[in-house]
Structures are given as structure tokens and as C-alpha cells.
Scaffold this motif. Structure first.
Motif, PDB file in Angstrom:
ATOM      1  N   ARG A 164       0.840  -1.202   0.000  1.00  0.00           N
ATOM      2  CA  ARG A 164       0.000   0.000   0.000  1.00  0.00           C
ATOM      3  C   ARG A 164       0.876   1.254   0.000  1.00  0.00           C
ATOM      4  NH1 ARG A 164      -5.607   0.912   1.996  1.00  0.00           N
ATOM      5  NH2 ARG A 164      -5.702  -1.349   2.255  1.00  0.00           N
ATOM      6  N   ASP A 165       0.447   2.258  -0.730  1.00  0.00           N
ATOM      7  CA  ASP A 165       1.170   3.519  -0.749  1.00  0.00           C
ATOM      8  C   ASP A 165       1.141   4.152   0.634  1.00  0.00           C
ATOM      9  OD1 ASP A 165       2.410   5.547  -2.748  1.00  0.00           O
ATOM     10  OD2 ASP A 165       1.063   6.777  -1.535  1.00  0.00           O
ATOM     11  N   ASN A 166       2.231   4.813   1.022  1.00  0.00           N
ATOM     12  CA  ASN A 166       2.320   5.330   2.384  1.00  0.00           C
ATOM     13  C   ASN A 166       1.266   6.395   2.693  1.00  0.00           C
ATOM     14  OD1 ASN A 166       3.611   7.395   0.813  1.00  0.00           O
ATOM     15  ND2 ASN A 166       4.679   8.093   2.646  1.00  0.00           N
ATOM     16  N   TYR A 189      -4.802   1.644  -2.537  1.00  0.00           N
ATOM     17  CA  TYR A 189      -3.911   2.215  -3.551  1.00  0.00           C
ATOM     18  C   TYR A 189      -2.478   1.808  -3.211  1.00  0.00           C
ATOM     19  CZ  TYR A 189      -1.716   6.029  -6.299  1.00  0.00           C
ATOM     20  OH  TYR A 189      -0.971   6.775  -7.191  1.00  0.00           O
ATOM     21  N   ASN A 191       1.862   1.450  -3.949  1.00  0.00           N
ATOM     22  CA  ASN A 191       3.057   2.080  -4.502  1.00  0.00           C
ATOM     23  C   ASN A 191       3.680   1.132  -5.515  1.00  0.00           C
ATOM     24  OD1 ASN A 191       6.231   2.373  -4.336  1.00  0.00           O
ATOM     25  ND2 ASN A 191       5.367   4.373  -3.789  1.00  0.00           N
ATOM     26  N   GLN A 227       2.041   4.160 -12.080  1.00  0.00           N
ATOM     27  CA  GLN A 227       1.446   3.863 -10.775  1.00  0.00           C
ATOM     28  C   GLN A 227      -0.041   4.186 -10.760  1.00  0.00           C
ATOM     29  OE1 GLN A 227       3.560   4.567  -7.020  1.00  0.00           O
ATOM     30  NE2 GLN A 227       1.883   5.885  -6.380  1.00  0.00           N
ATOM     31  N   ASN A 231      -3.353   1.508 -10.587  1.00  0.00           N
ATOM     32  CA  ASN A 231      -4.353   1.640  -9.531  1.00  0.00           C
ATOM     33  C   ASN A 231      -5.725   2.017 -10.060  1.00  0.00           C
ATOM     34  OD1 ASN A 231      -3.261   1.364  -6.593  1.00  0.00           O
ATOM     35  ND2 ASN A 231      -1.620   2.407  -7.692  1.00  0.00           N
ATOM     36  N   GLN A 248       8.446   2.871   2.445  1.00  0.00           N
ATOM     37  CA  GLN A 248       8.596   4.141   1.730  1.00  0.00           C
ATOM     38  C   GLN A 248       9.117   5.194   2.695  1.00  0.00           C
ATOM     39  OE1 GLN A 248       4.562   4.201  -0.124  1.00  0.00           O
ATOM     40  NE2 GLN A 248       4.902   2.002   0.124  1.00  0.00           N
TER      41      GLN A 248
END
Length: 350
Positions: A164-166, A189, A191, A227, A231, A248
Motif C-alpha cells: 500500500r502507498d504510504n 492504492y 506504490n 502507478q 491503480n 517508503q
């Protein structure tokens, strides 16, 4: 030394001969410094400017796996790459993936080439060679982990697994800006700096074509590069990996990383170990990369800007400490979702 074809292979960087190959599925061509040795691979996509960082990460992975059962590949397209002979001991498979006009019509940031989209085409280009591909960005630092076991995890029925994106670590329901511009609902979402790809499912689900279609139809409002394509197309249809595999690194998570010791540190944003004028990152990252560069890329001046480490009484340090104090509980809540570093969370169990 790299494998050499007996035929009339063209000359590539460093004057080495490369075996010619063509993927039978959609005629995505490529040249490679040798045949595939295994059925899974770790892949980097970079140009010559970032080769030193990709090669450094590759060497760290190779050191962790002296008897590895996966290939390590460095891929390029429009901008050629040449791996020095002194790195032959890493057995890197250098691959020229030829995408032609495949990415024409997708948006580009100023100064970028369509090579930024190359990872989208990897499962199609290597469909005959690999069952699993672990794509890694070059701006990473490897600290540990069993990469072979990671590539064997089950994440069916999804085509990819990622972290998962930070931006959603502490606020998992946050709606990404790109989703808002495309009028899409909120969804998990990820990374794209670390992506585990199931080659068969990726191709059977036409993920490449779906990303290309979306990207070209909405090129005027797309943000960043692949990216957001991934997503926006998948909308949560991906498996979630532990942040141990893609920590990240930001000033707001720096201290947590010291305690957790993630397997892979990813330097997102503009601050990198080799470009850290404010001294926000631990000097150990830059020292390790500089030592590697001096040994294998002696003509490079890797450390473009390295400032003094943050002083304990600096305003940024105080802000960092406050941020960690405020976000500690939510960060722990996110980490508690994973019982171990190889647990996979699918969309069915989110």
C-alpha cells in the motif's frame, strides 16, 4: 562473461554480443545477454544514470542469496544501458525490451522518456521465460528478506501483489487525487516501486492493454505515470504485501524504520541518499552506495549533494519527533494487519 549467441547478433553497449529473442505472444522483441536460467526473476528498469543504484541493489540481493533460484535482470528500451565487466560475478541478465510505439500517447513529465512505462510490458515481453516477476525501482536499499520465498507466495486470483502507498498507511480510506480526477471511488492504492507479478494472470487479464487504453484516453488528466494507471484500472483488485518489502522512506516514518528494520527501504520523493542536502537520511545509506560506486563505477561522482545530518535541536528534528508521536498508534494499527513478512492480504480479506 555474458552468454554469446553463435549467430549474427548486433553489437550492444560495451561491445558485447547479445542473443536475439522475440516473444511469440504479441511480437514484443528483446535482446538479452543470455538465456533465462530460472522460472522467476527480479527485474529493474533503468537508464545508465540510475544503473549504479540498480546494480547496488542487485548486489545486495545476490549477497543474501548466494545459491539463488531466480534471475536478476536489468531492463531498458530507448536509453541504452551498459553493465561493467567487473559486475559479471552477479550474473545480471541485461535485457533490451523493444516496445516500439507501444507507449506513444501516454503522458510524460518533462525530461522523461517512455521508458518510465517499461515495467507495464514486462510480463508480456518475458511470458516465455518467467512465471513470476518481482519488479523493483532502482532507488532502494536492501536490508534483508527471503526474496525467493516472496516470489513464491500465493496471491490468487490477483495479477499482482504490492505494498500500500504510504499515503494510506495511517488513513486507509483516503481517496487518491488521481481517483478524484477520474471520478473513481476510494479504493486501496499501492506504490508501484515494488510489484510482484504473476505472469500468466497478468497477461490473461490483459492488464497491459487495460492500462494503455485508460492512459491514452485520459492522457490530459493523468498524474505521474504507470502507478496511477495500475491503480485506476485495478481499483483494489490487487493483493497487499507487508510494508517490510517496500518501506517508503519519509521524514515522518524514519524513526519507525529504525525499530522495524524493513527488508527493503524505498527512497520515494526527491530526497535520495545521493541527493540529500538537508541531511534527512541516515548517512549509512550514502556511505554504502558510495563504497559500491567507487569500486565498480570509479568514474562516477555519486554523491551530488550530501548535507550534514540533522542536528538534534533542529526545527526539522522537532517536527519529525512530533509527527512520530502523533502517528504512532495509527502506524502500529497498520503494521498489525500482517502477522509476518510473507502474509498476503487479498481483496476478499480486506
Amino acid at each position: 562473461m555474458p552468454y554469446q549467441d553463435e549467430g549474427n547478433a548486433p553489437e550492444y553497449p560495451a561491445g558485447k554480443k547479445y542473443i536475439q529473442m522475440v516473444n511469440t505472444s504479441q511480437q514484443l522483441g528483446f535482446s538479452a545477454s543470455g538465456p533465462a536460467r530460472n522460472r522467476k526473476a527480479i527485474m529493474f528498469c533503468c537508464d545508465q544514470n540510475y544503473l549504479v543504484f540498480a546494480a547496488h541493489a542487485a548486489s545486495q540481493i545476490a549477497d543474501l542469496h548466494p545459491q539463488r533460484d531466480f534471475d536478476i535482470c536489468i531492463c531498458f528500451d530507448k536509453r541504452p544501458v551498459s553493465v561493467p565487466d567487473t559486475l559479471d560475478h552477479l550474473n545480471i541478465r541485461l535485457c533490451h525490451v523493444k516496445t516500439g510505439d507501444l507507449f506513444k500517447g501516454l503522458r510524460l513529465d518533462r525530461g522523461k522518456s517512455h521508458d518510465v512505462y517499461l515495467r507495464l510490458a514486462l510480463p508480456l515481453a518475458f511470458a516465455d521465460d518467467y512465471d513470476r516477476i518481482l519488479y523493483l525501482d532502482s532507488d532502494i536499499f536492501i536490508q534483508g528478506g527471503d526474496f525467493s520465498s516472496l516470489m513464491d507466495v500465493d496471491f490468487a486470483p490477483h495479477p499482482i501483489a504490492a505494498v500500500r502507498d504510504n499515503t494510506q498507511w495511517r488513513t486507509p480510506k483516503r481517496r487518491p487525487k488521481q481517483f478524484k480526477t477520474l471520478n473513481l471511488p476510494a479504493a486501496p492504492y499501492f506504490n508501484a516501486g515494488v510489484i510482484l507479478m504473476d505472469v500468466t494472470r497478468y497477461n490473461e487479464q490483459n492488464l497491459l492493454d487495460r492500462c494503455l487504453t485508460l492512459g491514452k484516453e485520459h492522457a490530459d488528466i493523468m498524474i505521474r505515470h504507470d502507478q496511477n494507471l495500475y491503480n485506476s484500472v485495478l481499483q483494489g483488485d490487487w493483493a497487499e504485501l507487508s510494508p517490510m518489502w517496500n518501506w517508503q522512506f519519509t521524514w515522518s516514518s524514519l524513526l519507525f524504520a529504525m525499530q522495524i528494520e524493513p527488508h527493503l527501504v524505498h527512497f520515494i520523493g526527491k530526497t535520495k541518499p545521493w541527493k540529500d542536502p538537508k541531511g534527512e537520511l541516515s548517512p549509512r545509506f550514502a556511505k554504502a552506495m558510495q563504497a559500491f560506486s567507487e569500486r565498480y563505477f570509479p568514474d562516477l561522482d555519486v554523491l551530488q549533494a550530501a548535507g550534514q545530518p540533522l542536528a538534534p535541536d533542529s526545527a526539522k528534528m522537532r517536527k519529525m519527533l512530533l509527527k512520530h508521536f502523533v502517528s504512532g498508534a495509527r502506524t502500529q494499527r497498520y503494521l498489525n494487519r500482517f502477522s509476518d513478512d510473507l502474509q498476503v492480504i487479498t481483496s476478499r480479506s480486506r
